[in-house]
Write a protein that holds these residues in place. Structure first.
Motif, PDB file in Angstrom:
ATOM      1  N   SER A  39      93.900 -88.874  30.277  1.00 44.83           N
ATOM      2  CA  SER A  39      92.820 -87.853  30.361  1.00 44.83           C
ATOM      3  C   SER A  39      93.685 -86.581  30.830  1.00 44.83           C
ATOM      4  O   SER A  39      94.817 -86.597  31.356  1.00 44.83           O
ATOM      5  CB  SER A  39      91.802 -88.198  31.420  1.00 44.83           C
ATOM      6  N   LEU A  50      80.731 -87.388  28.997  1.00 45.40           N
ATOM      7  CA  LEU A  50      80.947 -88.620  28.203  1.00 45.40           C
ATOM      8  C   LEU A  50      79.702 -89.117  27.740  1.00 45.40           C
ATOM      9  O   LEU A  50      79.624 -90.174  27.072  1.00 45.40           O
ATOM     10  CB  LEU A  50      81.772 -89.757  29.118  1.00 45.40           C
ATOM     11  N   ALA A  52      86.527 -89.083  22.513  1.00 47.36           N
ATOM     12  CA  ALA A  52      87.366 -89.993  23.876  1.00 47.36           C
ATOM     13  C   ALA A  52      87.604 -91.437  23.197  1.00 47.36           C
ATOM     14  O   ALA A  52      88.793 -91.838  23.481  1.00 47.36           O
ATOM     15  CB  ALA A  52      86.556 -89.792  25.041  1.00 47.36           C
ATOM     16  N   THR A  76      90.593 -88.892  27.407  1.00 50.47           N
ATOM     17  CA  THR A  76      89.598 -88.180  27.827  1.00 50.47           C
ATOM     18  C   THR A  76      89.687 -86.935  28.014  1.00 50.47           C
ATOM     19  O   THR A  76      90.343 -86.647  29.070  1.00 50.47           O
ATOM     20  CB  THR A  76      88.908 -89.173  28.960  1.00 50.47           C
TER      21      THR A  76
END
Length: 515
Positions: free
Chosen positions: A60, A78, A87, A93
């Motif tokens: 991420s 998300l 993602a 992410t």
């Protein structure tokens, strides 16, 4: 100069090419920041995990991007289907903070001053005045790209890498321009047909009532205030752009200092005398220029390659009963000049700069490498299947209206590739496809280089010097002042009143960073 009632000597611009001795070139949310998606907790670092699959799940990073003045996701990102898809598909992410488009750079400055650094942020080339590069906050990427960026290496051309490289160090991930030359000439081809004209660079389309309204109201050539947009194309006939760096006698100078600037001024002076140049060109805003085009009064003008169909639609929507045909055409070549022609090349549309403080720069590089994959290119350009498009038999059926409906227009900040034919064919068809493709083709065949592309912003006093040529240029074009006398005197005074300092700074930067 020879006069000839039908003006069979050029095309608007070309109307004067004979006069000046040129020949054809053959050849809404505005400011909300979304809460970033929560980063994984108690997860092993990207470098320490021994399981590649587990490691991918935990990658991420944080990023700042402008909101493009469009609606953007908020809350837990998300939960947004577009971000969730991205993602999952990339295995990484992106924790995105959207900053207001209108004052994006100012907000970057404020955040950086408060030491609120993201792992990566969107820029425009290498510097936009945010100070990060100048203050040694940006991470060189050569080794990371070599190790983790196979798609970056495959799809980003060398000219784009060069634009973000300083002394051999790659300082950003660039979006290569689909159309490097920044401006093109546009003409009403239907006007040409009404006059029996077949060659673009050989004829004027002012006389003979080409818009067929029974009035003598045609504007052969219109351009915008402050010598912008189309003015670049005219000087580009002699290989310069007024605001960009060019070599002259061992120095790097703004284009308007180069002797070829006078040829463009003489060209426009003659056009103005002959009534071929819009008499209001010093006052035309973007809206006024577009109104003149839409009303069917303008025959030739300049614009970006991406507007290759925009002007067609503008005219057609305003005059549905007129079979208008707006096309782009190559930049004519100025007399006595055999070098590159066209508007200045902007080789990079945007870029992403990774900060030295980034917790996991590998994750950032891997994410952008995914954006350049076949899957990532389709995603960034036409969205998510079932939301923005359908796919059948390898063909994509894109629904443009879905972008506003699903609030996914912000996704353009993630488009990083140049031309993708499958996405292009999904977005455009028929006449729109042909005109857009023609714009791309011409823009890739012409254009001039700027030695100072990517140079950090100079101080405000030096920056103001770029615009001082407007007043003497207007005197020459509108008042008919002597080109050599007025311009040579202006250049001499300009150098003495601070211009030489600007030239010295430009020359020093190019020698230290580009040679």
């Amino acid at each position: 100069m020879k006069k000839n009632t039908k003006w069979v000597s050029m095309l608007v611009i070309a109307a004067m090419l004979t006069v000046v001795g040129c020949s054809s070139n053959n050849g809404s949310n505005s400011g909300s920041s979304a809460d970033p998606a929560p980063a994984p907790t108690n997860a092993p670092s990207a470098e320490s995990s021994s399981n590649p699959d587990e490691r991918a799940k935990d990658l991420s990073f944080t990023m700042y991007v402008p909101d493009l003045a469009k609606a953007v996701p908020s809350g837990n990102l998300l939960e947004d289907p577009t971000i969730a898809y991205m993602a999952k598909a990339s295995g990484i992410t992106p924790n995105i903070t959207f900053l207001a488009n209108a004052n994006y750079v100012d907000q970057l400055k404020l955040k950086f001053a408060a030491s609120e650094f993201p792992d990566v942020y969107m820029g425009f080339g290498l510097t936009q005045g945010d100070g990060a590069l100048d203050n040694d906050l940006i991470l060189p990427l050569n080794e990371l790209i070599e190790a983790h960026g196979p798609n970056l290496k495959q799809y980003i051309p060398q000219y784009a890498w060069d634009a973000v490289t300083i002394n051999g160090q790659i300082m950003a991930i660039p979006e290569p321009s689909n159309t490097p030359s920044s401006r093109l000439f546009f003409i009403r081809k239907d006007w040409m047909e009404h006059l029996g004209i077949t060659e673009y660079p050989k004829t004027s389309i002012r006389d003979g009532d080409p818009n067929q309204n029974g009035e003598k109201d045609e504007i052969a050539f219109t351009m915008r205030e402050k010598f912008s947009w189309t003015g670049d194309n005219i000087w580009g006939m002699w290989g310069i752009s007024p605001y960009e760096g060019i070599e002259l006698d061992g120095e790097v100078v703004p284009g308007f200092i180069h002797p070829n600037m006078k040829k463009g001024l003489a060209f426009m002076q003659t056009m103005y005398k002959e009534g071929l140049l819009d008499s209001e060109f010093l006052l035309n805003s973007s809206a006024i220029t577009n109104q003149k085009i839409a009303s069917g009064k303008a025959g030739t003008w300049g614009g970006t390659p991406s507007t290759a169909f925009f002007f067609q639609k503008l005219v057609s929507d305003a005059s549905p009963g007129v079979n208008a045909d707006v096309v782009v055409f190559p930049t004519p070549r100025g007399t006595g000049y055999d070098g590159p022609i066209g508007a200045v090349n902007f080789k990079v549309n945007k870029s992403y700069l990774i900060m030295k403080s980034a917790k996991d720069p590998v994750a950032v590089v891997k994410f952008f490498d995914w954006l350049f994959s076949d899957e990532g290119q389709i995603f960034s350009e036409i969205g998510v299947e079932g939301i923005n498009y359908a796919e059948e038999g390898g063909n994509y059926f894109y629904r443009q209206s879905s972008e506003a409906e699903a609030k996914t227009e912000w996704r353009n900040v993630l488009k990083m590739h140049a031309h993708n034919e499958k996405a292009f064919a999904a977005k455009y068809s028929g006449s729109e496809y042909e005109k857009m493709l023609r714009g791309i083709e011409i823009a890739n065949k012409e254009g001039i280089e700027s030695l100072t592309m990517g140079m950090p912003a100079v101080g405000q006093n030096l920056f103001n010097l770029y615009y001082e040529f407007h007043e003497p240029a207007a005197r020459i074009i509108v008042e008919g002042a002597d080109v050599d006398q007025v311009w040579d005197e202006f250049v001499k005074d300009w150098r003495a009143q601070g211009g030489q300092e600007l030239i010295d700074e430009m020359t020093k930067w190019v020698k230290e960073n580009k040679q």
